[in-house]
Design a protein around this motif. Structure first.
Motif, mmCIF file in Angstrom:
data_model
loop_
_atom_site.group_PDB
_atom_site.id
_atom_site.type_symbol
_atom_site.label_atom_id
_atom_site.label_comp_id
_atom_site.label_asym_id
_atom_site.label_seq_id
_atom_site.Cartn_x
_atom_site.Cartn_y
_atom_site.Cartn_z
ATOM 1 N N GLY A 52 0.902 -1.154 0.023
ATOM 2 C CA GLY A 52 0.033 0.165 0.153
ATOM 3 C C GLY A 52 0.565 1.218 0.010
ATOM 4 O O GLY A 52 0.353 2.298 -0.620
ATOM 5 N N ASP A 123 -13.792 5.551 -4.518
ATOM 6 C CA ASP A 123 -12.968 5.866 -3.592
ATOM 7 C C ASP A 123 -11.955 7.079 -4.011
ATOM 8 O O ASP A 123 -10.905 7.341 -3.208
ATOM 9 N N THR A 124 -12.447 8.107 -5.065
ATOM 10 C CA THR A 124 -11.613 9.191 -5.340
ATOM 11 C C THR A 124 -12.189 10.324 -4.615
ATOM 12 O O THR A 124 -11.360 11.476 -4.781
ATOM 13 N N TYR A 134 -3.717 8.799 0.167
ATOM 14 C CA TYR A 134 -4.147 7.812 0.823
ATOM 15 C C TYR A 134 -4.233 6.561 0.351
ATOM 16 O O TYR A 134 -3.832 6.295 -0.854
ATOM 17 N N SER A 136 -6.391 3.032 -0.164
ATOM 18 C CA SER A 136 -7.743 2.188 -0.048
ATOM 19 C C SER A 136 -7.693 0.995 -0.827
ATOM 20 O O SER A 136 -6.928 0.529 -1.546
ATOM 21 N N GLU A 137 -8.813 0.332 -0.559
ATOM 22 C CA GLU A 137 -9.068 -0.905 -0.983
ATOM 23 C C GLU A 137 -10.267 -1.090 -1.680
ATOM 24 O O GLU A 137 -11.298 -0.804 -0.904
ATOM 25 N N ALA A 138 -10.537 -1.351 -2.876
ATOM 26 C CA ALA A 138 -11.973 -1.048 -3.564
ATOM 27 C C ALA A 138 -11.964 -2.069 -4.797
ATOM 28 O O ALA A 138 -10.814 -2.644 -5.215
ATOM 29 N N LEU A 146 -5.660 -3.137 -4.128
ATOM 30 C CA LEU A 146 -5.171 -2.140 -2.952
ATOM 31 C C LEU A 146 -4.542 -1.061 -3.781
ATOM 32 O O LEU A 146 -3.682 -1.031 -4.589
ATOM 33 N N ARG A 147 -4.940 0.166 -3.529
ATOM 34 C CA ARG A 147 -4.763 1.369 -4.449
ATOM 35 C C ARG A 147 -4.071 2.451 -3.412
ATOM 36 O O ARG A 147 -4.392 2.567 -2.267
ATOM 37 N N SER A 164 -4.167 6.968 -9.354
ATOM 38 C CA SER A 164 -4.532 5.806 -8.632
ATOM 39 C C SER A 164 -3.649 4.812 -9.119
ATOM 40 O O SER A 164 -3.393 4.328 -10.200
#
Length: 540
Positions: A52, A123-124, A134, A136-138, A146-147, A164
Motif C-alpha cells: 500500500g 474511492d476518489t 491515502y 484504499s481497497e476497492a 489495493l490502491r 491511482s
C-alpha cells in the motif's frame, strides 16, 4: 459402535514412552497451527502495508511529473499520459496506473479500450474533494485491488485530477504465499526436530523411571502411601529446598498437625523446626538415635541424607517417642545394674571367703575374726550411709554398684560422708541422674586403671543444699589435655582410651542439656580430672 471403541482402545498408548511421544506430537501439531496462524497473519499484514505504501509513493511521484500535469490541462491530445503511465506500470510491477481528471475521466488504463470512461471504485472523493493522499481497497474493472490515491495539482494548487496506482488482491496473495515458503520450511523442520526429540526424551525418561510403566508407578505410589501410614514411627522426607515431600500420619501427630491439614510443599523449618533436618541437608551427615523435643514430646530421631550423583537431593527422618522406649530401657537398666551388683558382690565375697578359709586353715583365728568384723562393719556402714543420704533407690543402686565395681578393680573409691541427695525434685527423672553419675564414675575408673595400685584413687561428693544439685567426681589419672577440653563431650571423642569410646561423656552432656544443667572440667587435688555437675532444682 463396539468396533469403534475397540479401535480407540487399541490406539490408546500403553507405555510411558508411547504416552510421551503422543503428547509431544500433539504439542507439535498445536505449535504448528499457532505458529502458522501468527506468521501468516503477520506476513500478510506487513506485505499489505508495504504494498500500500509503495502504491501511494508511486502515485505521488507520478503526480509531480510536469508533462503529465501539462497534458492533463490540455486534455491530452497526443495520448502522452497513457504512454507514460504504462511505462511506469511496467517498471514498478503495479497492476494498473490510472490517471484521471477532476471529473473522474480516465486518461490511462492497462486496457486501452477503457480510456475515456469514468473511474470505477468510488474511492476518489478524499483525493478530488479534499486533496488528500491515502491508501484504499476497492473493487474496480480489473477486480479487487489495493490502491494508492493522490491528487494532481496545478501551479495554483488547484485539483485538476488524480493518480491511482494499484495492485490486485490476487497478485498480493500470490506474493504473500511466496514469502511464506521459507517460514513453512522452518516450521516443518522444527516439527521434525520436535518429533525426534520426543523419541529421544521418551527413551531417556524410560531409563529414569527404571523401566516402570505409568500403571506400575501408580501402584508403587499407592503401596508406598499404605506402607507409610501403617508404620507407627513418624516418617518425614524433605527435598533439597527444605520443603516437605512426604509425612505419614504419625509424623503429623508428633508435629501437632491435624490429619486433614496439608503439609506437602511447606518448609520443614516452619512445621517441625526442632528436628534439625536443615542441618543434615547442609552437612550431608547422618544422625542416629538423637533425642530432640518436638511439640513438648521427647523423640528419638534417625536422620539420613539422600544422595544422587554425589549431590544431596533431600533428607529422610524417622522418629519415635522416647517414653515408649524408656520404660523398657529403665527396666533393662535396673536389671543390668542389679546383675552387675550381684556379680561383683559374688566375686568379692568369694575372694574374702577364700581368704578367711586360708586364715582358719593356718590357725590364724584372730586375723580371720578381724577380717570378718572389718568387712562386715565397713560394708554395713556404707549401706547405712547410702540409705540415709540417698533415699532414692535407683540413684543409690548405681552408687552401690559402682562402689562394688571399684573394689573389684582394686580402686580406692571414697565418697564424702557429708554428702546428701535427699531433695531431688519430681520433675528430674532418676534415670537421667543415673546416666550422669554412672558415666562420670566409669570415666574416672578408666582414668586410674593405668596408674600404680597405690595411686588408683577416685573421690566423689554430692549435695542438694540450696537451689542446685551438685556432683563432683575426681580421679588421680593423667587428667584432660587442654586441647581436648572443648571437644571431650562430643560424640566419638576420647582421650587415650578414656570413656567408652567417646560415648559416655557425650551422654552426660545430653542429659544435662535436657535438665538445663552444666558441667565443668578442671584439675583436682588428686592430680587428675575434676568433673563438677550443677543441676538446677527449679524447672525452666
Amino acid at each position: 459402535m463396539r468396533s469403534w471403541l475397540h479401535i480407540i482402545s487399541r490406539l490408546r498408548p500403553a507405555t510411558i514412552q508411547a504416552h510421551l511421544i503422543h503428547m509431544v506430537l500433539a504439542l507439535v501439531v498445536i505449535q504448528i497451527a499457532v505458529s502458522w496462524h501468527v506468521i501468516s497473519g503477520l506476513t500478510e499484514e506487513m506485505l499489505h502495508e508495504q504494498i500500500g505504501q509503495t502504491a501511494l509513493q508511486t502515485a505521488r511521484t507520478i503526480a509531480q511529473i510536469p508533462r503529465i500535469r501539462q497534458a492533463l490541462l490540455e486534455g491530452d491530445p497526443q495520448g502522452e499520459i497513457q504512454t507514460l503511465a504504462e511505462n511506469i506500470r511496467t517498471q514498478t510491477g503495479a497492476s494498473f496506473v490510472v490517471i484521471g481528471d477532476s471529473a473522474q475521466k480516465r486518461y490511462s488504463h492497462p486496457v486501452p479500450a477503457r480510456i475515456g470512461q469514468t473511474f470505477v471504485g468510488g474511492d476518489t472523493g478524499p483525493a478530488l474533494q479534499e486533496g488528500k493522499s491515502y491508501v484504499s481497497e476497492a473493487v474496480g474493472t480489473l477486480g479487487r485491488s489495493l490502491r494508492g490515491m493522490t491528487p494532481i495539482l496545478d501551479e495554483d494548487n488547484s485539483i485538476i485530477g488524480f493518480v491511482s496506482v494499484g495492485y490486485l488482491s490476487e497478485s498480493i496473495h500470490q506474493s504473500i504465499s511466496a514469502h511464506l515458503d521459507k517460514p513453512l520450511m522452518y516450521i516443518i523442520g522444527m516439527s521434525v526436530v520436535g518429533i525426534l526429540s520426543a523419541v529421544v526424551i521418551a527413551g531417556r525418561l524410560k531409563k529414569l523411571t527404571l523401566g516402570l510403566e505409568p500403571s506400575e508407578i501408580t501402584s508403587l505410589y499407592l503401596e508406598r502411601v499404605a506402607v507409610l501410614q501403617t508404620i507407627r514411627e513418624g516418617v518425614l522426607a524433605i527435598d533439597h529446598h527444605g520443603n516437605i515431600r512426604v509425612a505419614n500420619q504419625a509424623a503429623q501427630r508428633y508435629a501437632g498437625l491435624s490429619l486433614d491439614e496439608r503439609f506437602a510443599g511447606r518448609p520443614a523449618s516452619g512445621i517441625i523446626p526442632e528436628a534439625g533436618l536443615e542441618q543434615a541437608l547442609r552437612t550431608g551427615q547422618s544422625e542416629f538415635d538423637q533425642e530432640r523435643t518436638v511439640n513438648g514430646q521427647e523423640l528419638i530421631f534417625n536422620i539420613v541424607p539422600v544422595f544422587q550423583d554425589q549431590k544431596i537431593q533431600g533428607v529422610v527422618a524417622s522418629f519415635r517417642r522416647k517414653d515408649e522406649l524408656d520404660l523398657l530401657a529403665a527396666e533393662l537398666s535396673r536389671v543390668q545394674e542389679y546383675s552387675e551388683l550381684l556379680r561383683v558382690q559374688t566375686h568379692e565375697y568369694s575372694n574374702k571367703l577364700h581368704t578367711i578359709a586360708g586364715l582358719i586353715q593356718i590357725e590364724a583365728y584372730r586375723e580371720a575374726l578381724e577380717l570378718v568384723v572389718t568387712e562386715s562393719s565397713g560394708y554395713e556402714e556404707f549401706i547405712r550411709f547410702l540409705g540415709e543420704s540417698v533415699p532414692h533407690p535407683v540413684i543409690a543402686a548405681i552408687i552401690l554398684g559402682k562402689y562394688n565395681r571399684a573394689k573389684e578393680l582394686r580402686i580406692n573409691f571414697a565418697i564424702d560422708r557429708d554428702s546428701s541427695m535427699a531433695d531431688v525434685p519430681k520433675w528430674i527423672r532418676q534415670e537421667k541422674i543415673v546416666t550422669i553419675v554412672g558415666n562420670l564414675l566409669d570415666n574416672a575408673f578408666d582414668a586410674v586403671l593405668t596408674q600404680p595400685q597405690q595411686l588408683r584413687m577416685v573421690e566423689m561428693s554430692f549435695t542438694d543444699l540450696g537451689n542446685d544439685i551438685v556432683f563432683e567426681v575426681e580421679d588421680a589419672g593423667p587428667g584432660v589435655a587442654v586441647d581436648q577440653l572443648e571437644r571431650i563431650f562430643e560424640k566419638g571423642v576420647s582421650s587415650k582410651g578414656r570413656g567408652r569410646r567417646g560415648v559416655g561423656l557425650y551422654l552426660v552432656r545430653q542429659r544435662l542439656d535436657e535438665l538445663n544443667g552444666q558441667i565443668m572440667v578442671s584439675r583436682g587435688s588428686l592430680g587428675g580430672a575434676l568433673f563438677t555437675v550443677v543441676i538446677p532444682k527449679e524447672q525452666t
